[in-house]
Design a protein around this motif. Structure first.
Motif, PDB file in Angstrom:
ATOM      1  N   ARG A   1     -53.707  -5.485 -11.855  1.00 15.15           N
ATOM      2  CA  ARG A   1     -54.626  -4.745 -12.733  1.00 15.15           C
ATOM      3  C   ARG A   1     -54.991  -3.384 -12.126  1.00 15.15           C
ATOM      4  NH1 ARG A   1     -57.207  -9.721 -14.490  1.00 15.15           N
ATOM      5  NH2 ARG A   1     -59.152  -9.278 -13.438  1.00 15.15           N
ATOM      6  N   ALA A   2     -54.968  -3.288 -10.788  1.00 19.19           N
ATOM      7  CA  ALA A   2     -55.275  -1.995 -10.160  1.00 19.19           C
ATOM      8  C   ALA A   2     -54.246  -0.943 -10.567  1.00 19.19           C
ATOM      9  CB  ALA A   2     -55.299  -2.151  -8.645  1.00 19.19           C
ATOM     10  N   LEU A   3     -52.992  -1.343 -10.720  1.00 21.61           N
ATOM     11  CA  LEU A   3     -51.952  -0.395 -11.131  1.00 21.61           C
ATOM     12  C   LEU A   3     -52.170   0.008 -12.589  1.00 21.61           C
ATOM     13  CD1 LEU A   3     -49.357   1.196 -10.705  1.00 21.61           C
ATOM     14  CD2 LEU A   3     -48.044  -0.903 -11.032  1.00 21.61           C
TER      15      LEU A   3
ATOM     16  N   GLY B   1     -40.076 -12.462 -19.013  1.00 23.30           N
ATOM     17  CA  GLY B   1     -39.098 -11.389 -19.225  1.00 23.30           C
ATOM     18  C   GLY B   1     -39.776 -10.040 -19.410  1.00 23.30           C
ATOM     19  N   GLN B   2     -40.993  -9.894 -18.868  1.00 25.29           N
ATOM     20  CA  GLN B   2     -41.781  -8.672 -19.049  1.00 25.29           C
ATOM     21  C   GLN B   2     -42.477  -8.338 -17.733  1.00 25.29           C
ATOM     22  OE1 GLN B   2     -42.625  -7.110 -22.208  1.00 25.29           O
ATOM     23  NE2 GLN B   2     -41.037  -8.376 -23.138  1.00 25.29           N
ATOM     24  N   PRO B   3     -42.699  -7.042 -17.453  1.00 28.25           N
ATOM     25  CA  PRO B   3     -43.474  -6.715 -16.248  1.00 28.25           C
ATOM     26  C   PRO B   3     -44.966  -7.002 -16.448  1.00 28.25           C
ATOM     27  CG  PRO B   3     -42.726  -4.705 -17.357  1.00 28.25           C
ATOM     28  CD  PRO B   3     -42.239  -5.854 -18.178  1.00 28.25           C
ATOM     29  N   LEU B   4     -45.566  -7.648 -15.463  1.00 31.49           N
ATOM     30  CA  LEU B   4     -47.018  -7.901 -15.474  1.00 31.49           C
ATOM     31  C   LEU B   4     -47.541  -7.368 -14.146  1.00 31.49           C
ATOM     32  CD1 LEU B   4     -46.977 -11.567 -16.785  1.00 31.49           C
ATOM     33  CD2 LEU B   4     -47.615  -9.539 -18.088  1.00 31.49           C
TER      34      LEU B   4
ATOM     35  N   ALA C   1     -39.970   2.638 -14.412  1.00 28.27           N
ATOM     36  CA  ALA C   1     -39.289   1.787 -13.429  1.00 28.27           C
ATOM     37  C   ALA C   1     -40.267   1.088 -12.489  1.00 28.27           C
ATOM     38  CB  ALA C   1     -38.310   2.626 -12.623  1.00 28.27           C
ATOM     39  N   ARG C   2     -41.552   1.554 -12.460  1.00 34.84           N
ATOM     40  CA  ARG C   2     -42.542   0.883 -11.609  1.00 34.84           C
ATOM     41  C   ARG C   2     -42.696  -0.584 -12.000  1.00 34.84           C
ATOM     42  NH1 ARG C   2     -47.022   5.557 -11.781  1.00 34.84           N
ATOM     43  NH2 ARG C   2     -45.848   5.921 -13.672  1.00 34.84           N
ATOM     44  N   GLY C   3     -42.394  -0.876 -13.281  1.00 31.87           N
ATOM     45  CA  GLY C   3     -42.543  -2.247 -13.762  1.00 31.87           C
ATOM     46  C   GLY C   3     -41.517  -3.202 -13.155  1.00 31.87           C
ATOM     47  N   ASP C   4     -40.376  -2.648 -12.679  1.00 29.31           N
ATOM     48  CA  ASP C   4     -39.289  -3.508 -12.206  1.00 29.31           C
ATOM     49  C   ASP C   4     -39.738  -4.420 -11.064  1.00 29.31           C
ATOM     50  OD1 ASP C   4     -37.890  -2.118 -14.014  1.00 29.31           O
ATOM     51  OD2 ASP C   4     -36.680  -0.959 -12.597  1.00 29.31           O
TER      52      ASP C   4
ATOM     53  N   PRO D   1     -48.253  -8.483 -21.886  1.00 30.06           N
ATOM     54  CA  PRO D   1     -47.079  -7.625 -21.687  1.00 30.06           C
ATOM     55  C   PRO D   1     -47.343  -6.176 -22.118  1.00 30.06           C
ATOM     56  CG  PRO D   1     -46.685  -9.228 -23.447  1.00 30.06           C
ATOM     57  CD  PRO D   1     -48.042  -9.507 -22.914  1.00 30.06           C
ATOM     58  N   PRO D   2     -46.501  -5.237 -21.661  1.00 35.92           N
ATOM     59  CA  PRO D   2     -46.770  -3.808 -21.879  1.00 35.92           C
ATOM     60  C   PRO D   2     -46.984  -3.417 -23.342  1.00 35.92           C
ATOM     61  CG  PRO D   2     -45.019  -4.060 -20.280  1.00 35.92           C
ATOM     62  CD  PRO D   2     -45.330  -5.445 -20.786  1.00 35.92           C
ATOM     63  N   ALA D   3     -46.251  -4.036 -24.273  1.00 38.37           N
ATOM     64  CA  ALA D   3     -46.354  -3.588 -25.670  1.00 38.37           C
ATOM     65  C   ALA D   3     -47.769  -3.766 -26.210  1.00 38.37           C
ATOM     66  CB  ALA D   3     -45.376  -4.360 -26.545  1.00 38.37           C
ATOM     67  N   ILE D   4     -48.559  -4.657 -25.601  1.00 39.22           N
ATOM     68  CA  ILE D   4     -49.932  -4.789 -26.090  1.00 39.22           C
ATOM     69  C   ILE D   4     -50.962  -4.383 -25.027  1.00 39.22           C
ATOM     70  CG2 ILE D   4     -49.527  -6.378 -27.990  1.00 39.22           C
ATOM     71  CD1 ILE D   4     -50.279  -8.621 -26.245  1.00 39.22           C
TER      72      ILE D   4
END
Ligand SMILES: Cc1cc2nc3c(=O)[nH]c(=O)nc-3n(C[C@H](O)[C@H](O)[C@H](O)COP(=O)(O)OP(=O)(O)OC[C@H]3O[C@@H](n4cnc5c(N)ncnc54)[C@H](O)[C@@H]3O)c2cc1C
Length: 477
Positions: free
Chosen positions: A98-100, A92-95, A81-84, A61-64
């Motif tokens: 890997r290219a992004l 419950g997290q954006p994943l 907002a790209r994570g949405d 997830p983003p925090a790590i």
């Protein structure tokens, strides 16, 4: 921040580790040079984060996934907002693909380069490999094209390299020695073909879910010695470790003069006891990895994504935060014991993402996917492949998804590392990798011989990059 005059810094390798390092260097006013050597087209993205299929996702997830050490919100702020569009509903997290994430690394590196230039540094990227370093008063780097570059400080950021060819299949038609980018290596795979994926870790999961995303209908076997799949991420919870912390490990060292696995287990036991949980239950679950049916285990873990227990979450988090510090303090026999648990420990520290776990389970349930363990050999026979394992398997295509273990010397850095050792600038570590033998040399990433036994994720390389930046700047600081 110090004001530096005329220091020449060489960064060898231009992947995520180099980005973390550059970002950490940006506070220093300069007048010197920073030269990044990166021979591949994957500048700032390294091996994992180049353009690829959308099914190739980041595994945390983003925090790590922040490349800025000490600022866990840095990547989430960039993602915005790209994570949405990439929400993993179970986590419950954006994943994101890997290219992004690679775009984030590029953006961070380009900002760091611009900032360094504003502060008076001359920053240059040299698209050639470094093949040797010699002492010449200062340090002289030799690149593959025969040129020389002089530096005062050298940081190795060469990563872990590509998969080894364990079964000597290199060059055989139908054998994919390195799966990435999957957009290219899976392009010509006939959808109905029988595919064997060597390995059962995160890279093997990438291959399987990407085959499925391309509409593969043929049977797929994940073959490995152990057949152990990674754990599945659990939803992040509010618990913050109070016992399994660097401070408490330091206190153990002060009180007992040593840090052992038993001592660390004591901290974990206390952490779990505070939450009304029993460490022995968690340990029994870890041990069961060797014997429990992998599909049953996967099903159980998917059911536990929202489970309230903190045990595995604490292990997962502290493997990356406290682990690298504690590892250096452990006696060799405790380290050996942990190395024997490499497969399970890696699976806990770097679990698979729920969206991939759910896909895998569907494929198992439909009978299209199976795990085969006990593999002892793979041979090319009659235009296909024969896999000797607990049962004999055949396949038309074999994809190698076994990453080199931490402390491996990447082939692209083999000449460089030999030259560093020959010049007395680095020493080979008895259990792999190298350690600097000269204060002007620094190692960031999994080549660091005294680093942990599990592969570093982004927070690990970011922390090492920040530490290297302090050491690089120290002579004038
Ligand atoms: C497939 C894969 C997926 C991963 N996904 C995640 C993830 O989602 N989340 C996470 O936290 N971690 C992940 N990891 C862990 C990963 O190790 C780190 O995230 C990070 O990419 C390591 O960066 P690095 O710069 O050390 O190595 P690399 O990214 O490998 O970069 C090293 C660079 O050094 C260059 N190089 C090598 N030799 C030389 C030389 N002689 N001269 C000049 N340059 C040289 C190479 O060309 C390469 O570009 C993943 C790892 C892999 C292998």
């Amino acid at each position: 921040m110090p004001r530096l005059r005329g220091m020449d810094i060489a960064i060898i390798g231009g992947g995520a580790a180099a980005v973390g390092l550059l970002d950490a260097l940006t506070g220093a006013d300069g007048g010197g040079t920073v030269t990044v050597f990166e021979p591949s087209a994957a500048l700032w993205r390294g091996r994992p984060y180049g353009p690829d299929l959308d099914s190739v996702l980041v595994n945390a997830p983003p925090a790590i996934m922040s490349i800025r050490h000490g600022d866990p919100g840095h990547y989430a702020a960039w993602l915005g907002a790209r994570g949405d569009a990439h929400l993993d509903e179970r986590l419950g997290q954006p994943l994101v693909p890997r290219a992004l994430y690679g775009e984030y690394l590029e953006h961070t590196a380009e900002k760091a380069v611009a900032e360094l230039r504003e502060r008076g540094w001359r920053v240059e990227v040299v698209a050639a490999p470094v093949v040797g370093v010699a002492r010449s008063g200062r340090l002289t780097l030799r690149t593959g094209d025969g040129r020389e570059h002089v530096a005062d400080q050298v940081v190795l950021c060469v990563g872990g390299g590509r998969p080894h060819d364990h079964y000597g299949l290199g060059g055989a038609p139908g054998f994919v020695g390195d799966p990435y980018p999957l957009a290219r290596t899976l392009e010509d795979v006939p959808p109905e073909s029988e595919v064997v994926v060597i390995g059962s870790g995160l890279t093997a999961v990438d291959v399987v879910v990407s085959l499925a995303a391309r509409g593969h209908t043929g049977r797929i076997g994940m073959v490995s010695r152990t057949g152990v799949l990674p754990y599945v991420w659990q939803r992040p919870g509010p618990h913050r470790p109070r016992h399994v912390t660097v401070e408490r490990v330091k206190a153990l060292l002060d009180a007992r003069g040593e840090v052992t696995l038993d001592g660390l287990a004591g901290l974990l036991r206390a952490e779990l006891a505070d939450a009304g949980e029993d460490l022995d239950v968690l340990l029994a679950d870890l041990r069961a990895a060797w014997t429990e049916d992998p599909v049953r285990r996967l099903r159980r873990q998917i059911a536990a994504i929202d489970a309230p227990e903190i045990g595995r979450r604490v292990l997962q988090e502290t493997a990356h935060t406290v682990g690298p510090y504690a590892w250096r303090l452990l006696p060799e026999h405790d380290r050996d014991m942990l190395r024997g648990w490499f497969r399970v420990a890696s699976g806990v520290a770097s679990p698979m993402v729920p969206v991939n776990a759910a896909r895998l389970l569907e494929l198992f349930d439909s009978g299209q996917l199976r795990v085969v363990h006990g593999v002892t050999g793979i041979e090319r026979v009659n235009g296909g492949f024969r896999v000797d394992a607990d049962r004999v398997e055949t396949a038309g295509l074999v994809v190698n998804a076994v990453n080199p273990p931490p402390h491996s010397v990447p082939q692209a850095a083999a000449a460089l590392v030999s030259s560093l050792v020959d010049e007395g600038l680095a020493a080979a570590h008895p259990t792999g990798g190298v350690v600097p033998a000269d204060p002007r040399l620094h190692v960031v990433g999994d080549l660091a011989g005294d680093g942990p036994f599990i592969t570093s994720g982004i927070p690990g390389v970011a922390a090492q990059g920040a530490m290297a930046s302090r050491a690089v700047l120290a002579p004038v600081g």
